[in-house]
Motif scaffolding. Structure first.
Motif, short mmCIF file in Angstrom:
data_model
loop_
_atom_site.label_atom_id
_atom_site.label_comp_id
_atom_site.label_asym_id
_atom_site.label_seq_id
_atom_site.Cartn_x
_atom_site.Cartn_y
_atom_site.Cartn_z
N PHE A 198 0.84 -1.27 -0.27
CA PHE A 198 -0.11 0.00 0.03
C PHE A 198 0.74 1.26 -0.02
O PHE A 198 0.29 2.35 0.40
N ILE A 199 2.19 1.29 -0.33
CA ILE A 199 3.00 2.26 -0.31
C ILE A 199 3.69 2.55 -1.58
O ILE A 199 4.11 1.41 -2.28
N ASP A 200 3.66 3.54 -2.28
CA ASP A 200 4.32 3.86 -3.57
C ASP A 200 5.98 4.33 -3.12
O ASP A 200 6.38 5.07 -2.61
N ARG A 201 6.80 3.39 -3.58
CA ARG A 201 8.17 3.36 -3.21
C ARG A 201 8.76 4.51 -3.83
O ARG A 201 9.75 5.10 -3.55
N ASP A 202 8.25 5.14 -5.20
CA ASP A 202 9.00 6.22 -5.62
C ASP A 202 8.49 7.60 -4.97
O ASP A 202 9.41 8.21 -4.71
N THR A 203 7.31 7.74 -4.36
CA THR A 203 6.96 8.88 -3.85
C THR A 203 6.87 8.74 -2.31
O THR A 203 7.00 9.77 -1.71
N ARG A 204 6.98 7.55 -1.91
CA ARG A 204 7.14 7.42 -0.46
C ARG A 204 5.87 7.86 -0.04
O ARG A 204 5.82 8.54 1.25
N THR A 205 4.71 7.61 -0.28
CA THR A 205 3.44 8.01 0.11
C THR A 205 2.49 6.77 -0.13
O THR A 205 2.64 5.85 -0.72
N TRP A 206 1.24 6.86 0.74
CA TRP A 206 0.46 5.89 0.75
C TRP A 206 -0.33 5.88 -0.58
O TRP A 206 -0.64 6.81 -1.37
N LYS A 207 -0.75 4.74 -1.21
CA LYS A 207 -1.75 4.35 -2.57
C LYS A 207 -2.96 4.60 -1.92
O LYS A 207 -3.49 3.75 -1.60
N ALA A 208 -3.30 5.90 -1.91
CA ALA A 208 -4.69 6.16 -1.25
C ALA A 208 -5.57 5.59 -1.89
O ALA A 208 -6.65 5.31 -1.16
N GLY A 209 -5.78 5.56 -3.17
CA GLY A 209 -6.97 4.77 -3.84
C GLY A 209 -7.02 3.39 -3.43
O GLY A 209 -8.07 2.69 -3.11
#
Length: 286
Positions: free
Chosen positions: A28-39
């Protein structure tokens, strides 16, 4: 696994539990942006739980998931913190020692005695020795009756206290305390250097005194049962028969007492002859 503020998040009802068991936090984490995959978070989890997940701050470094034990600062499990969790958090039946008992347990580990003695005392304090009652609580099929007295279940309290009618262990324990006290008095008042053999001698003498005391008590009990005309003895006094065979008591008794002053080394003694029936004094002196 409780990874959302100490709890397990609730999966959305549209998701398969079989698939949910394979999820990892990293999914559930975007490794490139280091943010949650909110959707994806909102799609997979209940709405309120999704909001809690998205409010969680993500780490700055890119590390793989690992098991974290929250009861230790390092996140690693230790036996000590595991014991704390069982005794405090789950409210188990583990003995919770008060502060004074905890100090006694710490003293045990600092004592210069064999390690097996330390472990035994520690287990005894926590009711962890393998007496029959504890073995039964652990699921072992065993008869919990005490083999020695056959009058109760064998547990720590029974084993090291009265043990039915015998009470022999209490006698040994009290005799040991009395022996230590006698050795202390010999050191303080007679400048006798105390040794372990001397303490043992005091203990042996104390046990012999107890055996004599119980023997005499048994004889007196039999005499009372036979209806002897015993005199009225004041507390703390010993009746002594003088001059003839002990077949009865005379009509009077003699009471003697004495004292001394440690500072002046002066001493004195007094006596009184009293009528055995009325208790009135017949004569006195000193």
């Amino acid at each position: 696994m409780p990874w959302v503020k100490g709890d397990i998040p609730l999966v959305n009802s549209s998701q398969s539990l079989g698939v949910a068991l394979t999820w990892k936090v990293s999914d559930f984490i975007d490794r490139d942006t280091r943010t949650w995959k909110a959707g994806k978070v909102r799609e997979c989890f209940d709405w309120d739980w999704a909001k809690k997940i998205l409010s969680m701050e993500l780490p700055l470094d890119n590390e793989d998931d690992f098991l974290y034990w929250k009861y230790h600062p390092s996140g690693r499990y230790t036996v000590k913190t595991g014991y704390f969790y069982l005794s405090k958090e789950l409210g188990s039946n583990t003995t919770i020692c008060v502060a004074r008992e905890q100090e006694f347990i710490k003293l045990i580990w600092r004592m210069n005695i064999p390690p097996k003695w330390k472990l035994f005392l520690w287990k005894l304090c926590h009711d962890g020795i393998a007496v029959k009652e504890n073995l039964a609580k652990r699921g072992m099929s065993t008869d919990t009756e005490c083999d020695r007295c056959r009058e109760g279940e064998e547990n720590s309290q029974h084993l090291f206290s009265e043990d039915g009618k015998q009470g022999g262990r209490w006698v040994s324990f009290i005799a040991t305390l009395w022996g230590l006290w006698k050795a202390r008095n010999a050191r303080c008042f007679r400048n006798v250097v105390g040794t372990s053999s001397q303490v043992k001698d005091f203990i042996d003498a104390t046990i012999q005194d107890h055996e004599h005391f119980t023997y005499r008590a048994g004889i007196l009990s039999k005499e009372e049962a036979n209806g002897r005309d015993d005199p009225t003895l004041p507390p703390g006094f010993i009746c002594v028969q003088l001059g003839k065979e002990r077949t009865g008591f005379d009509d009077f008794r003699v009471e003697v007492d004495g004292s001394w002053d440690r500072t002046t080394t002066g001493a004195g003694i007094g006596w009184a002859v009293k009528d055995n029936g009325s208790g009135g004094e017949v004569g006195e002196g000193g």
